[in-house]
Design a protein around this motif. Structure first.
Motif, PDB file in Angstrom:
ATOM      1  N   GLU A  64       0.839  -1.221   0.000  1.00 44.48           N
ATOM      2  CA  GLU A  64       0.000   0.000   0.000  1.00 44.48           C
ATOM      3  C   GLU A  64       0.870   1.266   0.000  1.00 44.48           C
ATOM      4  O   GLU A  64       0.491   2.286  -0.569  1.00 44.48           O
ATOM      5  N   LEU A  65       2.031   1.189   0.670  1.00 46.28           N
ATOM      6  CA  LEU A  65       2.908   2.363   0.746  1.00 46.28           C
ATOM      7  C   LEU A  65       3.684   2.549  -0.550  1.00 46.28           C
ATOM      8  O   LEU A  65       3.900   3.679  -0.998  1.00 46.28           O
ATOM      9  N   GLU A  68       1.334   4.115  -2.866  1.00 47.44           N
ATOM     10  CA  GLU A  68       1.161   5.536  -2.552  1.00 47.44           C
ATOM     11  C   GLU A  68       2.349   6.352  -3.082  1.00 47.44           C
ATOM     12  O   GLU A  68       2.163   7.422  -3.669  1.00 47.44           O
ATOM     13  N   ARG A  71       1.988   6.602  -6.778  1.00 42.23           N
ATOM     14  CA  ARG A  71       0.882   7.492  -7.121  1.00 42.23           C
ATOM     15  C   ARG A  71       1.334   8.955  -7.029  1.00 42.23           C
ATOM     16  O   ARG A  71       1.061   9.761  -7.927  1.00 42.23           O
ATOM     17  N   GLU A  88      -1.281  17.739   3.292  1.00 38.64           N
ATOM     18  CA  GLU A  88      -0.990  16.394   3.814  1.00 38.64           C
ATOM     19  C   GLU A  88      -0.418  16.488   5.223  1.00 38.64           C
ATOM     20  O   GLU A  88      -0.773  15.688   6.100  1.00 38.64           O
ATOM     21  N   SER A 387       2.717  12.495   2.935  1.00 42.87           N
ATOM     22  CA  SER A 387       1.699  11.582   2.404  1.00 42.87           C
ATOM     23  C   SER A 387       1.984  10.147   2.828  1.00 42.87           C
ATOM     24  O   SER A 387       1.062   9.390   3.134  1.00 42.87           O
ATOM     25  N   LEU A 388       3.262   9.776   2.861  1.00 37.85           N
ATOM     26  CA  LEU A 388       3.587   8.419   3.293  1.00 37.85           C
ATOM     27  C   LEU A 388       3.332   8.258   4.796  1.00 37.85           C
ATOM     28  O   LEU A 388       2.888   7.201   5.251  1.00 37.85           O
ATOM     29  N   LYS A 391      -0.439   7.843   5.144  1.00 40.13           N
ATOM     30  CA  LYS A 391      -0.855   6.491   4.745  1.00 40.13           C
ATOM     31  C   LYS A 391      -0.476   5.474   5.831  1.00 40.13           C
ATOM     32  O   LYS A 391      -1.263   4.581   6.165  1.00 40.13           O
ATOM     33  N   THR A 392       0.727   5.622   6.370  1.00 39.40           N
ATOM     34  CA  THR A 392       1.199   4.708   7.427  1.00 39.40           C
ATOM     35  C   THR A 392       0.280   4.794   8.646  1.00 39.40           C
ATOM     36  O   THR A 392      -0.145   3.771   9.195  1.00 39.40           O
ATOM     37  N   ARG A 394      -2.776   5.805   8.736  1.00 38.60           N
ATOM     38  CA  ARG A 394      -4.107   5.259   8.409  1.00 38.60           C
ATOM     39  C   ARG A 394      -4.088   3.737   8.420  1.00 38.60           C
ATOM     40  O   ARG A 394      -5.065   3.106   8.839  1.00 38.60           O
ATOM     41  N   LEU A 395      -3.001   3.141   7.948  1.00 41.18           N
ATOM     42  CA  LEU A 395      -2.903   1.669   7.993  1.00 41.18           C
ATOM     43  C   LEU A 395      -2.898   1.178   9.438  1.00 41.18           C
ATOM     44  O   LEU A 395      -3.515   0.170   9.769  1.00 41.18           O
TER      45      LEU A 395
END
Ligand code: F0G
Length: 527
Positions: A64-65, A68, A71, A88, A387-388, A391-392, A394-395
């Protein structure tokens, strides 16, 4: 001159690690695995139990990372745009605020300051704490100066006198025929005592065995003398409190107490009192000492620290750079211990094993707005790392914190295995310590070992590195000792650690224990 083929990137460290067989070049990474190429160019898998020294809570290249990161690049997301609005980063700050308030029950928000590395986050905390202290110091200084002016005016217009005991307290002889000249002598004495008190350097308190980074300021709070002493002239010195000795906290604070003189007028008399000068800048502590040997702060020590520093008005900085990000079964290890901070430092796993990012959370009631102008970095808050980090986070937060429960469960399985190894090799393994996926295995002293080689390596303080070399070459396991406590191996795998991987670690550690039990030093010499 042709410099091709020369080792110029920290060549000395490279040859040092070569001595232990640890100068391996990894060519690929995924999950809990690193890969190297053998002599024939074939890929060899290595189980990574070091986990980036705590930076890989989600493992290497979490899909997922990686997606990201791709992306962001594919979308042409602006990465470097310092001093523009960074949505972010703001989302990271908001989510961290939700987490810290949920876990600590804090009644107020926490602001985020972004930085690039763990040590820089600690520098941010030290600088912010010093700014807080300087603001308090300035307020005290202004108050004392204003009261001194008021006392002078009262003496000059005859509304107040300087009584004998005030002169005596200041060690001066009274002067009752010349109030103005006399008061100036009094004021000069007060001012000279106070200027010395106000100039006292800030005191940072921390714990023996701590590791808080290696930059000029933060290294003064890193206990290992080899790292710290050469640079002691560069920044304020820390005072180290003995580990888990609650009685030592109040004692240190008392011994660091500096007072200033304060003149006030009461009932027509100028009286002299004492005010505590804010010399204490911060208490900085890792809830679980990482590099110092995986040792957890006790609830008694935590409670006493909380009491003493609240009373002293001194902020507690929790260095969660290694212990935080869910590794111990809660987002912050300190939540599990019951220790509450005014500042929280995060780094390592915050970037998901891909980006370099760190952050300091600051209680808004202590927050100094001016800090935003006096600390910044070209790279901090860049949208790639933010952003990473988002994402981290959120995971980790997904499914009502399933990741935290998983870290606790996987950690318990790993710890149970280690404990069984200790039970089977009690003369070799001294203790298994830690919480969740932050575990340490301490070996007993080999300083009187039968094997001359093992004895010598232990006495050189490199036993842990020799053991790590053996585990790598014989068992394909990457593990490292805690640098300042070299007979403790630390395990910080990702939360995706499987039972099969625990089994591999089990077999390898048992083999190491047998080598030590049998004093089979030949096995420890890498090929
Ligand atoms: N604070 C703690 C608790 C750490 O464990 C580390 C690094 C730092 C600060 C500094 O972070 O390396 O990003 O500047 N610890 C590593 C270790 C080096 O061996 O545990 P950094």
């Amino acid at each position: 001159m042709d410099s091709q083929g020369k080792e110029l990137a920290e060549p000395h460290l490279g040859s040092l690690f070569a001595g232990f067989g640890l100068d391996v070049e990894y060519t690929r990474a995924s999950g809990n695995s690193l890969y190297r190429l053998d002599e024939r160019g074939a890929e060899v898998e290595v189980l990574d139990a070091t986990g980036g020294y705590g930076s890989l809570i989600l493992g290497h290249h979490r899909p997922e990372l990686v997606a990201e990161a791709k992306r962001l690049l594919d979308a042409g997301t602006p990465i470097h745009a310092q001093f523009s609005r960074r949505a972010e980063a703001n989302e990271v700050a908001a989510l961290l605020n939700t987490i810290v308030r949920r876990e600590t029950g804090a009644a107020e928000d926490f602001t985020s300051i972004f930085a690039n590395s763990g040590a820089e986050a600690i520098e941010v905390a030290l600088k912010h704490a010093e700014l807080e202290r300087v603001v308090k110091l300035t307020a005290l200084r202004d108050e004392i100066a204003a009261d001194l002016d008021r006392a002078r005016a009262a003496v000059l217009d005859g509304a107040a006198v300087v009584p004998e005991e005030t002169w005596a307290l200041l060690g001066l002889a009274g002067d009752d025929w010349d109030p103005a000249g006399g008061f100036d002598r009094l004021a000069a004495k007060v001012t000279s005592v106070n200027e010395a008190a106000f100039a006292a350097p800030p005191v940072f308190l921390t714990v023996e065995g701590s590791f808080h980074g290696k930059l000029a300021g933060s290294v003064q709070l890193t206990h290992n003398e080899n790292f710290r002493l050469p640079f002691r002239a560069l920044a304020a010195q820390a005072r180290f409190i003995p580990f888990n000795d609650p009685g030592a906290i109040g004692k240190a604070v008392d011994e660091e107490r500096v007072t200033a003189l304060h003149l006030t007028v009461r009932d027509g008399a100028v009286t002299v009192g004492e005010r505590v000068v804010p010399t204490l800048a911060a208490f900085v502590v890792e809830p679980i000492l990482g590099e110092g040997g995986i040792r957890e702060i006790s609830p008694e020590f935590a409670r006493e620290a909380q009491r003493v520093f609240a009373e002293a008005g001194c902020p507690i900085v929790l260095d969660e750079i290694q212990s935080g990000m869910g590794r111990t079964g809660s987002f912050f290890a300190s939540s599990g211990i019951g220790l509450r901070g005014d500042y929280y430092a995060l780094a390592k796993s915050l970037g998901g094993g891909i980006a370099k990012v760190s952050v300091v959370l600051l209680r808004v009631s202590r927050y100094q707005k001016a800090f935003e102008y006096v600390h910044s970095s070209t790279f901090a808050k860049d949208s790639f790392s933010s952003s990473l980090a988002l994402k981290t986070l959120r995971l980790l937060e997904a499914e009502d914190g399933a990741a935290y429960r998983r870290a606790a469960e996987r950690g318990a399985a790993l710890a149970a295995m280690l404990e069984r190894v200790r039970e089977d090799f009690p003369e070799v393994v001294r203790e298994v310590r830690g919480r969740g996926l932050m575990l340490g295995v301490e070996f007993r002293s080999q300083s009187d070992a039968v094997s001359g080689f093992i004895r010598a390596k232990y006495r050189e303080g490199v036993f842990g590195w020799v053991a790590s070399g053996y585990l790598l070459w014989e068992h394909g396991i990457r593990i490292a000792p805690t640098a300042s406590a070299s007979s403790t191996l630390r395990l910080e795998p990702s939360l995706y650690l499987t039972d099969a991987e625990i089994g591999r670690l089990d077999a390898a550690l048992r083999a190491l224990c047998s080598v030590l039990r049998n004093q089979d030093a030949l096995h420890l010499l890498h090929p």
